[in-house]
Design a protein around this motif. Sequence first.
Motif, mmCIF file in Angstrom:
data_model
loop_
_atom_site.group_PDB
_atom_site.id
_atom_site.type_symbol
_atom_site.label_atom_id
_atom_site.label_comp_id
_atom_site.label_asym_id
_atom_site.label_seq_id
_atom_site.Cartn_x
_atom_site.Cartn_y
_atom_site.Cartn_z
ATOM 1 N N GLN A 1 0.835 -1.199 0.000
ATOM 2 C CA GLN A 1 0.000 0.000 0.000
ATOM 3 C C GLN A 1 0.873 1.254 0.000
ATOM 4 O O GLN A 1 0.558 2.237 -0.667
ATOM 5 C CB GLN A 1 -0.954 0.016 1.196
ATOM 6 C CG GLN A 1 -1.920 1.189 1.153
ATOM 7 C CD GLN A 1 -2.856 1.261 2.350
ATOM 8 O OE1 GLN A 1 -2.620 0.642 3.377
ATOM 9 N NE2 GLN A 1 -3.908 2.024 2.210
ATOM 10 N N GLU B 1 2.093 1.866 -3.473
ATOM 11 C CA GLU B 1 0.968 2.321 -4.300
ATOM 12 C C GLU B 1 0.684 3.800 -4.047
ATOM 13 O O GLU B 1 0.503 4.580 -4.990
ATOM 14 C CB GLU B 1 -0.265 1.479 -3.964
ATOM 15 C CG GLU B 1 -1.477 1.779 -4.788
ATOM 16 C CD GLU B 1 -2.645 0.873 -4.406
ATOM 17 O OE1 GLU B 1 -3.527 1.332 -3.654
ATOM 18 O OE2 GLU B 1 -2.654 -0.287 -4.857
ATOM 19 N N LEU C 1 1.125 6.980 -6.624
ATOM 20 C CA LEU C 1 -0.045 7.829 -6.886
ATOM 21 C C LEU C 1 0.297 9.305 -6.671
ATOM 22 O O LEU C 1 0.027 10.147 -7.520
ATOM 23 C CB LEU C 1 -1.203 7.401 -5.979
ATOM 24 C CG LEU C 1 -2.441 8.295 -5.973
ATOM 25 C CD1 LEU C 1 -3.171 8.202 -7.306
ATOM 26 C CD2 LEU C 1 -3.374 7.890 -4.831
ATOM 27 N N VAL D 1 -7.224 13.206 -1.918
ATOM 28 C CA VAL D 1 -6.928 12.101 -2.851
ATOM 29 C C VAL D 1 -6.888 10.776 -2.099
ATOM 30 O O VAL D 1 -7.468 9.782 -2.538
ATOM 31 C CB VAL D 1 -5.589 12.368 -3.581
ATOM 32 C CG1 VAL D 1 -5.063 11.115 -4.264
ATOM 33 C CG2 VAL D 1 -5.755 13.507 -4.575
ATOM 34 N N GLN E 1 -10.443 9.702 -0.934
ATOM 35 C CA GLN E 1 -11.261 9.167 -2.025
ATOM 36 C C GLN E 1 -10.854 7.743 -2.375
ATOM 37 O O GLN E 1 -11.705 6.888 -2.611
ATOM 38 C CB GLN E 1 -11.135 10.049 -3.269
ATOM 39 C CG GLN E 1 -11.861 11.362 -3.146
ATOM 40 C CD GLN E 1 -11.578 12.288 -4.321
ATOM 41 O OE1 GLN E 1 -10.734 12.015 -5.161
ATOM 42 N NE2 GLN E 1 -12.289 13.400 -4.367
ATOM 43 N N LYS E 2 -9.563 7.470 -2.421
ATOM 44 C CA LYS E 2 -9.085 6.152 -2.834
ATOM 45 C C LYS E 2 -9.144 5.123 -1.707
ATOM 46 O O LYS E 2 -9.400 3.960 -1.947
ATOM 47 C CB LYS E 2 -7.661 6.257 -3.361
ATOM 48 C CG LYS E 2 -7.133 4.937 -3.890
ATOM 49 C CD LYS E 2 -6.025 5.135 -4.870
ATOM 50 C CE LYS E 2 -5.470 3.848 -5.383
ATOM 51 N NZ LYS E 2 -6.300 3.142 -6.313
ATOM 52 N N TYR E 3 -8.913 5.555 -0.484
ATOM 53 C CA TYR E 3 -8.822 4.629 0.656
ATOM 54 C C TYR E 3 -9.869 4.943 1.723
ATOM 55 O O TYR E 3 -9.587 4.881 2.911
ATOM 56 C CB TYR E 3 -7.420 4.700 1.273
ATOM 57 C CG TYR E 3 -6.345 4.326 0.296
ATOM 58 C CD1 TYR E 3 -6.107 2.999 -0.024
ATOM 59 C CD2 TYR E 3 -5.582 5.310 -0.316
ATOM 60 C CE1 TYR E 3 -5.133 2.653 -0.939
ATOM 61 C CE2 TYR E 3 -4.597 4.968 -1.231
ATOM 62 C CZ TYR E 3 -4.378 3.646 -1.535
ATOM 63 O OH TYR E 3 -3.408 3.300 -2.441
#
Length: 105
Positions: free
Chosen positions: A13, A16, A20, A70, A73-75
Amino acid sequence: MVLARIIVKTKKQAEEIARLLLTQKLIYSANIISNKAFNKNEENGEITFEKKTIIEGKTKALLFTTINKVLRQKYFENMPLIYAVPIIYMNDEQIQLLRDQTAKN
């Protein structure tokens, strides 16, 4: 300028998230550090630890809110701990490089 610190449970993670944020030019560089976080259980006094992975990314203070959005929203179900530490000094060349390599506000 700030050092954004993002704490997650897995190295996967962390990588990642670093990719990002670098891709979106929200951080200038990223260091990924794995360590143990120790905690004391208040009920029984037992000290335990768990593995944590920390991403440290240099960025502009004004981008911190965007980074938080950001990541949220993703996590949204597995939101990492995120906070910023001020950078009180950088030489002029490093400051300019950070400005050039991150998103405009």
